[in-house]
Design a protein around this motif. Structure first.
Motif, PDB file in Angstrom:
ATOM      1  N   LEU A  77       0.830  -1.208   0.000  1.00 57.07           N
ATOM      2  CA  LEU A  77       0.000   0.000   0.000  1.00 57.07           C
ATOM      3  C   LEU A  77       0.866   1.261   0.000  1.00 57.07           C
ATOM      4  O   LEU A  77       0.670   2.162  -0.812  1.00 57.07           O
ATOM      5  N   THR A  78       1.842   1.317   0.893  1.00 57.21           N
ATOM      6  CA  THR A  78       2.640   2.550   0.982  1.00 57.21           C
ATOM      7  C   THR A  78       3.456   2.738  -0.289  1.00 57.21           C
ATOM      8  O   THR A  78       3.707   3.865  -0.701  1.00 57.21           O
ATOM      9  N   SER A  79       3.812   1.645  -0.940  1.00 56.94           N
ATOM     10  CA  SER A  79       4.588   1.738  -2.182  1.00 56.94           C
ATOM     11  C   SER A  79       3.769   2.407  -3.294  1.00 56.94           C
ATOM     12  O   SER A  79       4.326   3.120  -4.138  1.00 56.94           O
ATOM     13  N   VAL A  80       2.443   2.195  -3.274  1.00 49.54           N
ATOM     14  CA  VAL A  80       1.577   2.822  -4.285  1.00 49.54           C
ATOM     15  C   VAL A  80       1.668   4.352  -4.186  1.00 49.54           C
ATOM     16  O   VAL A  80       1.597   5.068  -5.186  1.00 49.54           O
ATOM     17  N   PHE A  81       1.859   4.844  -2.952  1.00 47.25           N
ATOM     18  CA  PHE A  81       1.943   6.303  -2.755  1.00 47.25           C
ATOM     19  C   PHE A  81       3.363   6.825  -2.958  1.00 47.25           C
ATOM     20  O   PHE A  81       3.591   8.026  -2.922  1.00 47.25           O
ATOM     21  N   THR A 348      -5.954   2.565 -11.972  1.00 41.20           N
ATOM     22  CA  THR A 348      -4.538   2.768 -12.308  1.00 41.20           C
ATOM     23  C   THR A 348      -4.366   4.149 -12.934  1.00 41.20           C
ATOM     24  O   THR A 348      -5.321   4.717 -13.469  1.00 41.20           O
ATOM     25  N   LYS A 349      -3.140   4.663 -12.896  1.00 42.31           N
ATOM     26  CA  LYS A 349      -2.881   5.966 -13.521  1.00 42.31           C
ATOM     27  C   LYS A 349      -2.339   5.780 -14.932  1.00 42.31           C
ATOM     28  O   LYS A 349      -2.271   6.720 -15.705  1.00 42.31           O
ATOM     29  N   PHE A 350      -1.876   4.575 -15.240  1.00 39.45           N
ATOM     30  CA  PHE A 350      -1.406   4.280 -16.601  1.00 39.45           C
ATOM     31  C   PHE A 350      -1.590   2.788 -16.863  1.00 39.45           C
ATOM     32  O   PHE A 350      -1.705   1.998 -15.902  1.00 39.45           O
ATOM     33  N   TYR A 351      -1.624   2.434 -18.138  1.00 36.84           N
ATOM     34  CA  TYR A 351      -1.809   1.038 -18.526  1.00 36.84           C
ATOM     35  C   TYR A 351      -0.638   0.195 -17.990  1.00 36.84           C
ATOM     36  O   TYR A 351       0.522   0.544 -18.213  1.00 36.84           O
ATOM     37  N   GLY A 352      -0.942  -0.839 -17.286  1.00 41.38           N
ATOM     38  CA  GLY A 352       0.105  -1.737 -16.796  1.00 41.38           C
ATOM     39  C   GLY A 352       0.590  -1.417 -15.389  1.00 41.38           C
ATOM     40  O   GLY A 352       1.566  -2.010 -14.917  1.00 41.38           O
ATOM     41  N   GLU A 353      -0.066  -0.490 -14.683  1.00 38.39           N
ATOM     42  CA  GLU A 353       0.438  -0.110 -13.350  1.00 38.39           C
ATOM     43  C   GLU A 353       0.364  -1.267 -12.338  1.00 38.39           C
ATOM     44  O   GLU A 353       1.235  -1.408 -11.485  1.00 38.39           O
ATOM     45  N   VAL A 354      -0.681  -2.090 -12.452  1.00 39.45           N
ATOM     46  CA  VAL A 354      -0.791  -3.232 -11.523  1.00 39.45           C
ATOM     47  C   VAL A 354       0.408  -4.156 -11.733  1.00 39.45           C
ATOM     48  O   VAL A 354       1.098  -4.569 -10.778  1.00 39.45           O
TER      49      VAL A 354
END
Ligand code: ATP
Ligand code: 5RP
Length: 403
Positions: A77-81, A348-354
């Motif tokens: 979670l924190t890595s996403v931010f 997601t903010k861009f394609y492939g973010e997951v």
């Protein structure tokens, strides 16, 4: 902003206040409770940090039993931010808190009102509400949400004692993780989003053995005994919280291998409540349909026993939910993009973010299965929820002015 009086309960080895009458949980221990003395927090360190409505702290909860992957989830979670999450600088080396630019994660073990010896003397486990100070938990989470810093106690897992408190300032996002974030109705009412990690007994046992035998030198017998000793309190006080969660990640043994007892391949279900403000459940192919999908073939390499996804509407504790399920494990994480391209509402903010997030943390436990995938997705949904809350608060004065 009004300055609220914050009270701190004494964190001695006394049994703390009982669950509130509005708590939906068992009231059978109420007569055993003693009153704790209240003293104003102003006698300890406390500060009001000025913040506007847009800056008001968003509060997220993560509930699970011990050893069920909360720390791993928090790291995702924190890595996403972005930015590293670290214990408070120059503070207690045994602090359980993790602070990054956007998030502060506090561990609710810090609200144990009984230390290890106190619990032993009273014959209660850490899961028992009598070993925890819900009044202080509520007061401090509320204070942080309202923009005040608090002096939060520290439960030291090394010594088993309650250490002197540490100062926690109101962050943009406060994550409260631990055994009881949704136990007390007053704390529940402060939550902007809640998550429950529901690990089945078989899987919990396999994970605990792996960690506690390999990393902590415990014997198989002592691990079994500790799980058995905790089970009645887990069933009574921890497990019922899942009915309140906005998202539940359920981890079960695979159904792809008949009578599997190895516990390595997992069936993971992401149960997402419908109608939660700022949260649009993820879906596979077609929203609201019932889908079963085996993605293995030319675009996704799968070895035995393969991978199966399912998606569809359901009910969970009387609530309408959408459930996304993955059974099996990935052979090649870079091919996850194929699965990602068939999922919608991922925030997601861009394609492939997951896929990028999963590759970045491929060494974390669960990165090759639905636990890692769904934790990553929930992390992205929380970022989206946070951004929507901030945007709606910023828009509110403008809307009011128009009227
Ligand atoms: N998704 C997963 N897949 C496989 N094993 C996992 C997964 N998540 C956690 N584990 C195992 O469980 C152990 C505990 O994980 P973690 O430290 O994240 O849990 P926790 O809930 O924070 O534990 P505690 O509350 O006891 O500190 C890990 O060391 C690992 O062995
Ligand atoms: O359930 C737990 C935390 O999730 C622990 O058992 C509880 O906090 C007590 O800790 P310790 O065993 O270090 O005294």
């Amino acid at each position: 902003m009004a300055v609220s009086t914050i009270y701190a309960l004494s964190s001695t080895s006394s049994i703390s206040t009982p669950p509130k009458p509005h708590s939906p949980f068992s009231q059978k221990h109420i007569l055993l409770f003693t009153t704790t003395t209240k003293k104003p927090l102003s006698s300890r360190r406390s500060a009001l940090i000025s913040c506007s409505a847009e800056d008001k702290t968003v509060v997220i909860s993560l509930a699970a039993d011990s050893g069920c992957g909360k720390s791993t989830f928090m790291r995702r979670l924190t890595s996403v931010f972005g930015g590293a999450a670290e214990p408070p600088r120059g503070g207690n080396p045994d602090s359980n808190t993790l602070i990054s630019d956007t998030t502060t994660v506090i561990c609710l073990d810090d609200y144990h009102s009984l230390d290890r010896t106190g619990r032993k003397e009273k014959g209660v486990t850490a899961l028992d509400p009598r070993a925890n100070d819900f009044d202080l938990m509520y007061e401090q989470v509320k204070a942080l949400k309202d923009g005040s810093a608090v002096d939060k106690p520290i439960y030291n897992h090394v010594s088993g004692l309650l250490d002197p408190p540490e100062l926690i300032k109101p962050p943009k996002i406060l994550v409260i993780e631990g055994l009881h974030p949704m136990y007390d109705e007053r704390v529940r009412d402060l939550l902007d989003f809640s998550i429950y990690l529901d690990i089945s007994n078989e899987v919990k046992f396999a994970w605990k053995i792996q960690r506690d035998m390999a990393e902590r030198g415990h014997s198989l017998e002592s691990i079994k005994a500790s799980i058995e000793a905790r089970k009645p309190d887990f069933d009574a006080y921890i497990d019922p919280q899942k009915q309140f969660a906005d998202a539940v990640i359920e981890v079960l043994p695979t159904q792809l291998i008949p009578d599997d007892n190895e516990g390595k391949v997992l069936r993971v279900r992401l149960i997402m409540k419908e109608g939660v403000k700022f949260f649009n459940p993820v879906y596979l192919f077609d929203e609201g349909s019932t889908i079963s999908w085996i993605p293995c073939g030319r675009k996704l390499t799968c070895s035995y026993p393969g991978i199966k996804f399912s998606y569809g509407p359901d009910t969970y504790y009387g609530h309408e939910v959408s459930v996304l399920e993955m059974d099996g494990q990935f052979d090649r994480l870079d091919e996850l993009i194929y699965v990602e391209s068939h999922l919608s509402n991922l925030s997601t903010k861009f394609y492939g973010e997951v896929t990028q997030q999963m590759l970045k943390h491929s060494d974390f436990p669960g990165s090759n299965n639905g636990t890692g995938l769904f934790q990553t997705i929930v992390g992205l949904k929380i970022r989206d929820l946070f951004e929507q809350i901030v945007a709606s608060r910023a828009a509110a004065p403008l809307e009011a002015a128009k009227v």
